[in-house]
Scaffold this active site. Structure first.
Site, short mmCIF file in Angstrom:
data_model
loop_
_atom_site.label_atom_id
_atom_site.label_comp_id
_atom_site.label_asym_id
_atom_site.label_seq_id
_atom_site.Cartn_x
_atom_site.Cartn_y
_atom_site.Cartn_z
N LEU A 239 37.61 -5.76 71.76
CA LEU A 239 36.43 -5.03 72.22
C LEU A 239 36.65 -4.07 73.39
O LEU A 239 35.70 -3.49 73.90
CB LEU A 239 35.31 -6.01 72.57
CG LEU A 239 34.74 -6.78 71.37
CD1 LEU A 239 33.66 -7.76 71.83
CD2 LEU A 239 34.16 -5.83 70.32
N GLU B 79 35.80 -8.03 54.72
CA GLU B 79 36.86 -7.75 55.69
C GLU B 79 38.05 -8.67 55.47
O GLU B 79 39.21 -8.25 55.56
CB GLU B 79 36.36 -7.96 57.13
CG GLU B 79 35.34 -6.97 57.59
CD GLU B 79 34.94 -7.24 59.04
OE1 GLU B 79 35.81 -7.52 59.88
OE2 GLU B 79 33.73 -7.16 59.33
N ASN C 266 42.58 -0.63 63.04
CA ASN C 266 41.37 -1.36 63.42
C ASN C 266 40.54 -1.60 62.18
O ASN C 266 40.62 -0.85 61.20
CB ASN C 266 40.55 -0.53 64.42
CG ASN C 266 39.32 -1.28 64.90
OD1 ASN C 266 39.39 -2.48 65.21
ND2 ASN C 266 38.19 -0.61 64.95
N ASP D 180 36.45 4.79 67.06
CA ASP D 180 35.99 4.60 65.67
C ASP D 180 36.10 5.85 64.81
O ASP D 180 35.43 5.96 63.78
CB ASP D 180 34.52 4.11 65.61
CG ASP D 180 34.38 2.65 65.98
OD1 ASP D 180 35.39 1.92 65.96
OD2 ASP D 180 33.26 2.23 66.30
N HIS E 48 36.50 -2.04 61.10
CA HIS E 48 35.14 -1.85 61.60
C HIS E 48 34.17 -2.38 60.54
O HIS E 48 34.35 -2.09 59.35
CB HIS E 48 34.88 -0.37 61.87
CG HIS E 48 33.53 -0.13 62.47
ND1 HIS E 48 33.27 -0.35 63.81
CD2 HIS E 48 32.37 0.29 61.92
CE1 HIS E 48 32.00 -0.08 64.05
NE2 HIS E 48 31.42 0.31 62.93
N GLY F 160 38.31 -14.67 65.86
CA GLY F 160 39.59 -14.54 65.17
C GLY F 160 39.57 -14.87 63.69
O GLY F 160 40.60 -15.24 63.12
N SER F 161 38.42 -14.65 63.03
CA SER F 161 38.41 -14.98 61.60
C SER F 161 39.28 -14.02 60.79
O SER F 161 39.90 -14.41 59.80
CB SER F 161 36.98 -15.02 61.05
OG SER F 161 36.42 -13.72 60.99
N ASN F 162 39.38 -12.76 61.21
CA ASN F 162 40.28 -11.84 60.50
C ASN F 162 41.73 -12.23 60.72
O ASN F 162 42.54 -12.14 59.79
CB ASN F 162 40.04 -10.38 60.96
CG ASN F 162 38.87 -9.74 60.23
OD1 ASN F 162 39.00 -9.37 59.06
ND2 ASN F 162 37.74 -9.63 60.90
C1 GRF Z 1 34.85 -8.10 62.74
O1 GRF Z 1 33.58 -7.97 62.19
C2 GRF Z 1 35.51 -6.76 62.85
O2 GRF Z 1 35.08 -5.85 61.88
C3 GRF Z 1 35.08 -6.26 64.20
O3 GRF Z 1 35.02 -7.39 65.00
C4 GRF Z 1 34.80 -8.55 64.20
C5 GRF Z 1 35.88 -9.52 64.52
O4 GRF Z 1 35.66 -10.77 63.95
N1 GRF Z 1 35.97 -5.23 64.67
P1 GRF Z 1 36.76 -11.89 64.02
O5 GRF Z 1 37.09 -12.13 65.49
O6 GRF Z 1 37.95 -11.40 63.27
O7 GRF Z 1 36.14 -13.08 63.38
#
Ligand code: GRF
Length: 206
Positions: A80, A169, A97, A140, A99, A6-8
C-alpha cells in the site's frame, strides 16, 4: 511485497508448488511488521524482511533488500505504499502489481481495498475484475499485462464483489507470473503482450 493478509502471496506460492517452473519467491517484504503476508512467508520458510519506506526516500534500502535476496522481479500483492522512483528505474518493467478492478477505471490514489469495490458498487457497473500491470511512476497507470472480468448482476454487495474479484486474482496472478517466466513479455510503448496465448480476452484478441 505486501502490506496485508497475503492471500495473493499464498495463491502464488501454492501454484508454484504444483508446477515445474524456474520461478520462486526469494523474499517477502512488508512495510508492516504485523502483516499476515509475513506470517505466511515465515510459515513456509520463505525469508522475510520489514521495510521502512519513510526512512528510504531514494529506495536504496529496498534495492539492496531485493538484490541481496537474488530476486529479478518485484511482485506487489497488496503493497500500500508508493515504490520510490529509483527502484522503479532500477527494476524497469520488472515490477508487477495486481489491482482489484479493471483499470483504468477505479484506480489511482485512495483506490485500494474496499474503497475500490464500494466505488464499483456505487457506479452500478456490470463488469469489474482484476488487472495485472507493470508499475511505473504513475499510480495504477502502468502498461496493462492482463485483465480478467467478473460480471455483475447489480445485486451483489461491495463485499460480494470483493470476494468474487479476489477469487479471480488468485487465478490470474499466478498464471501471469508463470507465463512471463516461461515465455516473456513483449512491450511496445504502453502496450504489453504476453507471449503465450492464455489468460484473458485482451491477450487472445492479439
Ligand atoms: C488485493 O485485492 C489486490 O488486488 C490489492 O490488494 C489486495 C491484497 O490482498 N492490490 P492480499 O493481501 O493478497 O490478500
Amino acid at each position: 511485497m505486501g502490506s496485508g493478509r497475503g492471500s495473493n502471496a499464498r495463491s502464488i506460492h501454492s501454484h508454484l508448488q504444483s508446477v515445474q517452473a524456474d520461478l520462486q519467491i526469494s523474499i517477502v517484504i512488508s512495510n508492516r511488521p504485523d502483516a499476515g503476508i509475513l506470517d505466511f512467508a515465515a510459515s513456509q520458510g520463505i525469508p522475510t524482511s520489514v521495510y521502512q519506506p519513510n526512512s528510504d526516500p531514494d529506495g536504496d534500502d529496498l534495492i539492496a533488500m531485493v538484490r541481496n535476496s537474488g530476486a529479478d522481479w518485484i511482485v506487489l500483492a497488496g503493497y500500500l505504499k508508493a515504490i520510490p522512483v529509483p527502484v522503479i528505474d532500477t527494476f524497469k518493467h520488472r515490477i508487477l502489481n495486481i489491482h482489484p478492478a479493471l483499470l483504468p477505471s477505479f484506480g489511482g490514489q485512495g483506490m485500494y481495498g474496499m474503497n475500490v469495490h464500494e466505488a464499483v458498487y456505487a457506479a452500478g457497473v456490470k463488469v469489474t475484475g482484476a488487472t495485472v500491470h507493470l508499475v511505473t511512476k504513475d499510480y495504477d497507470a502502468g502498461p496493462i499485462i492482463a485483465q480478467r472480468a467478473v460480471h455483475l448482476t447489480g445485486d451483489e454487495s461491495p463485499k460480494e464483489i470483493a470476494d468474487a474479484v479476489l477469487k479471480i486474482e488468485h487465478q490470474l496472478y499466478p498464471e501471469v507470473l508463470l507465463t512471463i517466466c516461461n515465455h516473456g513479455l513483449r512491450l511496445d510503448g504502453n502496450r504489453v503482450w504476453l507471449e503465450k496465448e492464455m489468460v484473458n480476452e485482451t491477450a487472445r484478441s492479439h
